[in-house]
Structure formats: C-alpha cells, structure tokens
Design a protein around this motif. Structure first.
Motif, PDB file in Angstrom:
ATOM      1  N   LYS A  55     -15.236  21.859 -97.689  1.00 41.29           N
ATOM      2  CA  LYS A  55     -15.225  20.393 -97.783  1.00 41.29           C
ATOM      3  C   LYS A  55     -16.428  19.887 -98.570  1.00 41.29           C
ATOM      4  O   LYS A  55     -16.302  19.009 -99.430  1.00 41.29           O
ATOM      5  CB  LYS A  55     -15.211  19.797 -96.370  1.00 41.29           C
ATOM      6  CG  LYS A  55     -15.185  18.273 -96.342  1.00 41.29           C
ATOM      7  CD  LYS A  55     -15.117  17.748 -94.916  1.00 41.29           C
ATOM      8  CE  LYS A  55     -16.474  17.867 -94.266  1.00 41.29           C
ATOM      9  NZ  LYS A  55     -16.595  17.185 -92.974  1.00 41.29           N
ATOM     10  N   TYR A  81     -14.645  25.834 -93.228  1.00 37.72           N
ATOM     11  CA  TYR A  81     -14.078  24.557 -93.670  1.00 37.72           C
ATOM     12  C   TYR A  81     -15.169  23.598 -94.121  1.00 37.72           C
ATOM     13  O   TYR A  81     -15.031  22.901 -95.129  1.00 37.72           O
ATOM     14  CB  TYR A  81     -13.245  23.945 -92.536  1.00 37.72           C
ATOM     15  CG  TYR A  81     -12.982  22.473 -92.705  1.00 37.72           C
ATOM     16  CD1 TYR A  81     -12.030  22.027 -93.617  1.00 37.72           C
ATOM     17  CD2 TYR A  81     -13.693  21.537 -91.960  1.00 37.72           C
ATOM     18  CE1 TYR A  81     -11.798  20.669 -93.780  1.00 37.72           C
ATOM     19  CE2 TYR A  81     -13.462  20.187 -92.112  1.00 37.72           C
ATOM     20  CZ  TYR A  81     -12.518  19.755 -93.029  1.00 37.72           C
ATOM     21  OH  TYR A  81     -12.294  18.414 -93.201  1.00 37.72           O
ATOM     22  N   TRP A 130     -13.592  22.021-102.389  1.00 38.01           N
ATOM     23  CA  TRP A 130     -12.598  23.068-102.592  1.00 38.01           C
ATOM     24  C   TRP A 130     -11.435  22.890-101.632  1.00 38.01           C
ATOM     25  O   TRP A 130     -11.606  22.444-100.497  1.00 38.01           O
ATOM     26  CB  TRP A 130     -13.217  24.445-102.384  1.00 38.01           C
ATOM     27  CG  TRP A 130     -14.301  24.780-103.378  1.00 38.01           C
ATOM     28  CD1 TRP A 130     -14.352  24.438-104.696  1.00 38.01           C
ATOM     29  CD2 TRP A 130     -15.494  25.519-103.108  1.00 38.01           C
ATOM     30  NE1 TRP A 130     -15.494  24.924-105.269  1.00 38.01           N
ATOM     31  CE2 TRP A 130     -16.228  25.599-104.321  1.00 38.01           C
ATOM     32  CE3 TRP A 130     -16.030  26.129-101.979  1.00 38.01           C
ATOM     33  CZ2 TRP A 130     -17.447  26.271-104.423  1.00 38.01           C
ATOM     34  CZ3 TRP A 130     -17.244  26.791-102.084  1.00 38.01           C
ATOM     35  CH2 TRP A 130     -17.932  26.853-103.294  1.00 38.01           C
ATOM     36  N   LYS A 131     -10.277  23.233-102.077  1.00 40.53           N
ATOM     37  CA  LYS A 131      -9.035  23.110-101.310  1.00 40.53           C
ATOM     38  C   LYS A 131      -8.510  24.505-100.953  1.00 40.53           C
ATOM     39  O   LYS A 131      -8.927  25.498-101.560  1.00 40.53           O
ATOM     40  CB  LYS A 131      -7.982  22.363-102.134  1.00 40.53           C
ATOM     41  CG  LYS A 131      -8.442  21.035-102.680  1.00 40.53           C
ATOM     42  CD  LYS A 131      -8.520  20.013-101.580  1.00 40.53           C
ATOM     43  CE  LYS A 131      -8.880  18.653-102.156  1.00 40.53           C
ATOM     44  NZ  LYS A 131      -9.891  17.987-101.432  1.00 40.53           N
TER      45      LYS A 131
END
Length: 185
Positions: A148, A144, A152-153
């Motif tokens: 972050k 994550y 990026w998602k």
C-alpha cells in the motif's frame, strides 16, 4: 571334507558374512539418505538434528541486502532447504514462511513492476529463486502495508505470492504457533 575343519570354517565365514551385512544395513538405515560430507568428516562426527518432521520456520525479511545476485534471505532460505535435503529430510516436512516487508518488499514484484520500480529493463533477478522456493512448498508472503505504501497492487506481484495484513503481526502469529523465527533486519 570330514576332517573336522571344513564345517566350522564354513560357519565362521557365514557368521562373518552375516555380521558384515548387518553392519552395512545398519549403517545405511541410520544414515537414511544423508548426503556425503567433506573429506575427513563422517556422520559419526557431525551432529545432525532430531526433529525431521513438522519443521516450522518463519523468516522476517526487511532490509534490501543481496548475496550471489539475489536477496540474501532468499539465498539463505534456499540453502536451508538444501541443508535439510543433505540430511535426508524431504522438503514436505518443512513448513517455511518468508514474510517480506519494508525495503525488501520490491523483491516480490513481477518483471514489469520491478523494472518500473528499479528503472531497469532486466526484470526481477529474484523471481527464479522465489519460484524454486514455492516449488519446495515455501509460503512467500508480502506485507499489505508495504504494498500500500508503494502503491503496488496484487497484479504487480510474482505468481504464488500471498498478501498478509502486516509483517509484524504475521510473524508474531507464526511464532505463537511454534514456528522458529529467523530475522533478516
């Protein structure tokens, strides 16, 4: 033929046949479904492994290093499954986690996000290896903190990729649960 020789010869032939069958069955059973080895080698001379079930491994993947056109650790993880397969060990007995972070994080992007990040129209060359690893049962995990940091998602990731809070705490947790650690730094 009652000359005294027919009956013992029959018993000798029957005994030899039984011994040959026993040796063949024993060889097949001890070999399991192990694959063939290179000329000059046999499973009598190559040490295999004792643990054939509940195999747990975690790869820590950070650096952007390539081999054979894909991320090197992905190439090696696929090779580990192939090694176990050659020894007759089903991939269902291998619980593999690949935790990607840092410079290797973009390997987990879908074609659109990958092409944008790398300024290419070719898409992600790792997607086929990742798909194959997922089909074998591997857990492909994205950090994550890395996601972050790049903006990026979840929708930017390849299908089947899981997001973990951070790579280091995930790797430590898996090690404390008995996973063998293979670092790729």
């Amino acid at each position: 033929m009652e000359n005294g020789y027919a009956r013992p010869r029959f018993l000798v032939n029957l005994t030899l046949t039984a011994l040959i069958l026993f040796a063949a069955v024993t060889t097949i059973a001890s070999a399991g479904t192990r694959g063939p080895l290179a000329p000059g080698f046999s499973w009598d001379h190559v040490i295999g492994i004792k643990n054939t079930q509940n195999i747990r491994v975690v790869y820590g993947i950070k650096n952007d290093v390539w081999e054979a056109g894909v991320g090197k650790p992905l190439f090696y993880a696929r090779g580990l499954y192939e090694s176990y397969d050659a020894m007759g060990i089903d991939s269902k007995n291998v619980d593999m986690h690949l935790v990607l972070h840092g410079a290797a994080g973009y390997w987990l992007l879908n074609d659109a996000a990958y092409s944008k990040y790398k300024d290419t129209l070719l898409g992600n060359p790792n997607k086929h290896v990742i798909k194959g690893l997922l089909e074998k049962g591997a857990h492909i995990e994205a950090c994550y903190e890395t996601l972050k940091g790049h903006g990026w998602k979840p929708e930017d990731l390849l299908p089947g990729v899981t997001v973990v809070h951070d790579a280091y705490s995930r790797i430590i947790d898996l090690q404390l649960r008995g996973y063998a650690y293979i670092p790729f730094f």
